[in-house]
Design an enzyme around this catalytic site. Structure first.
Site, mmCIF file in Angstrom:
data_model
loop_
_atom_site.group_PDB
_atom_site.id
_atom_site.type_symbol
_atom_site.label_atom_id
_atom_site.label_comp_id
_atom_site.label_asym_id
_atom_site.label_seq_id
_atom_site.Cartn_x
_atom_site.Cartn_y
_atom_site.Cartn_z
ATOM 1 N N TYR A 251 1.350 -2.733 2.277
ATOM 2 C CA TYR A 251 1.345 -1.399 1.685
ATOM 3 C C TYR A 251 2.095 -0.400 2.561
ATOM 4 O O TYR A 251 1.632 -0.026 3.630
ATOM 5 C CB TYR A 251 -0.082 -0.915 1.448
ATOM 6 C CG TYR A 251 -0.920 -1.821 0.567
ATOM 7 C CD1 TYR A 251 -0.329 -2.744 -0.292
ATOM 8 C CD2 TYR A 251 -2.305 -1.744 0.595
ATOM 9 C CE1 TYR A 251 -1.094 -3.567 -1.093
ATOM 10 C CE2 TYR A 251 -3.084 -2.559 -0.209
ATOM 11 C CZ TYR A 251 -2.476 -3.476 -1.042
ATOM 12 O OH TYR A 251 -3.248 -4.300 -1.825
ATOM 13 N N HIS B 158 -2.883 -12.571 1.456
ATOM 14 C CA HIS B 158 -2.451 -11.731 0.333
ATOM 15 C C HIS B 158 -1.812 -12.557 -0.790
ATOM 16 O O HIS B 158 -2.035 -12.305 -1.965
ATOM 17 C CB HIS B 158 -1.469 -10.684 0.851
ATOM 18 C CG HIS B 158 -1.378 -9.461 0.018
ATOM 19 N ND1 HIS B 158 -0.875 -8.269 0.484
ATOM 20 C CD2 HIS B 158 -1.707 -9.218 -1.266
ATOM 21 C CE1 HIS B 158 -0.914 -7.353 -0.455
ATOM 22 N NE2 HIS B 158 -1.407 -7.913 -1.533
ATOM 23 N N PRO C 199 -8.487 -2.298 -11.454
ATOM 24 C CA PRO C 199 -9.535 -2.321 -12.476
ATOM 25 C C PRO C 199 -9.298 -1.322 -13.605
ATOM 26 O O PRO C 199 -9.931 -1.424 -14.655
ATOM 27 C CB PRO C 199 -10.796 -1.956 -11.688
ATOM 28 C CG PRO C 199 -10.292 -1.108 -10.568
ATOM 29 C CD PRO C 199 -8.965 -1.719 -10.185
ATOM 30 N N GLY D 186 -6.334 -1.042 -15.014
ATOM 31 C CA GLY D 186 -5.119 -1.487 -15.700
ATOM 32 C C GLY D 186 -3.884 -0.741 -15.247
ATOM 33 O O GLY D 186 -2.992 -0.451 -16.050
ATOM 34 N N ARG D 187 -3.803 -0.439 -13.953
ATOM 35 C CA ARG D 187 -2.672 0.295 -13.369
ATOM 36 C C ARG D 187 -2.455 1.626 -14.090
ATOM 37 O O ARG D 187 -1.327 2.063 -14.309
ATOM 38 C CB ARG D 187 -1.413 -0.561 -13.371
ATOM 39 C CG ARG D 187 -1.603 -1.873 -12.605
ATOM 40 C CD ARG D 187 -0.335 -2.684 -12.509
ATOM 41 N NE ARG D 187 -0.569 -3.991 -11.896
ATOM 42 C CZ ARG D 187 -0.573 -4.227 -10.583
ATOM 43 N NH1 ARG D 187 -0.357 -3.245 -9.748
ATOM 44 N NH2 ARG D 187 -0.777 -5.448 -10.119
#
Length: 333
Positions: A55, A126, A206, A208-209
């Site tokens: 990230y 990852h 969670p 859905g983006r």
């Protein structure tokens, strides 16, 4: 907030995914805003913070270390290795999947420095580097446990079969995969495998983006927004998917909650072993998400949600072809 088991740890039922602060959905937030959000999450009862070396190519870990290191005893820290930024010939960092033992151990050392901690509570692979046996990668993580660098091992985006192979080498504390009303891949096999082995399940994306929060303007996405590469958000598929939202939003209105709260509450109702980690850059959204932990949904509402929003109704895959090759999760026929 109610507590749930994350491997050997007790954490808030809803955690915080820390990717949004600097990665994937546009421009990074100013550091002052990142600090405000991280401290607000702690103050609101979140004790599960999830980040990764990938990230921002270390930026997310750096922000957590800078702003939360003095408060380290107040939360459970999860990070990830095996997918990082590596300089190319032009010196520009590019995403690379590398599960070789030496790489994983070096990444851990770098993460510990960025996070300003002596130990990472939960350390995930990852992505499984398919050129390296999963047993070798997990063996390296087991060495890190024995060395006191990490406390527990997790896996991300792997199948039930791969989970079982990994678990035979060293107990896996948690498995993390995308899971929401519109992405049901874990229901094929891996959720059952987790329950048989006693592995906690962490649900990333969670909401859905962002799709499950309400209509999106896909044309307004930042040029670097990863959703531009995801089929479900492309002009070929998004109009169809947007057509599913009115029935879903109607359920949220009848329940008397926000669409985001409804999506998170649905996940929490799928089992006490499921831990959603929504990400956000806004404190007001953080407050809204947390309130989902107190939302009780009736069997009738859960049945309606399954009927109006599920992966059989959705148009398009969740990942493009390259990303689909990189993960190991089961897909519906």
């Amino acid at each position: 907030m109610q507590q749930r088991s994350l491997g050997p740890f007790q954490v808030s039922a809803i955690g915080l995914g820390c990717m949004n602060l600097c990665h994937a959905y546009g421009q990074p937030v100013p550091e002052a805003e990142a600090e405000r959000l991280l401290h607000a999450a702690l103050d609101l009862g979140i004790t599960h913070f999830d980040t990764a070396a990938l990230y921002g190519f270390g930026v997310s870990e750096t922000l957590i270390g800078r702003f939360l290191a003095p408060l380290r005893q107040r939360f459970t820290l999860a990070s990830k290795c095996g997918m990082t930024g590596v300089p190319n010939e032009q010196g520009v960092k590019v995403r690379v999947i590398d599960g070789r033992p030496a790489t994983l151990k070096a990444t851990c050392e770098e993460a510990l420095r960025r996070l300003r901690t002596d130990v990472i509570d939960l350390y995930y692979l990852h992505r499984w580097d398919k050129s390296v046996p999963i047993e070798d990668s997990v063996g390296a993580l087991a060495d890190l446990v024995r060395d006191g660098k990490i406390r527990a091992i997790g896996l991300s985006e792997v199948s039930a079969a791969t989970l079982r192979r990994a678990h035979a080498v060293h107990p896996i504390a948690a498995l993390q995969t995308e899971y929401s009303l519109w992405t049901r891949n874990p229901e094929i096999a891996v959720l059952q495998a987790c329950r048989e082995l006693g592995v906690s399940f962490v649900a990333f994306s969670p909401l859905g983006r962002g799709f499950l929060c309400g209509p999106l303007d896909i044309d307004a996405f930042d040029a670097k927004d990863i959703r531009r590469t995801m089929p479900r958000f492309t002009p070929a598929h998004y109009p169809h998917n947007a057509g599913l939202l009115p029935a879903y939003l109607a359920v949220a209105q009848e329940v008397g909650c926000s669409p985001a709260q409804l999506a998170l509450a649905w996940l929490l109702h799928q089992g006490p072993d499921i831990l959603p980690i929504p990400g956000t850059t806004h404190v007001e959204h953080l407050r809204d998400n947390i309130a989902a932990a107190d939302l009780s949904l009736s069997p009738e509402v859960l049945e309606r949600l399954d009927a109006v929003m599920n992966d059989r109704l959705v148009s398009g895959n969740r990942y493009n072809e390259q990303a689909r090759r990189e993960v190991d999760t089961e897909e519906s026929a």
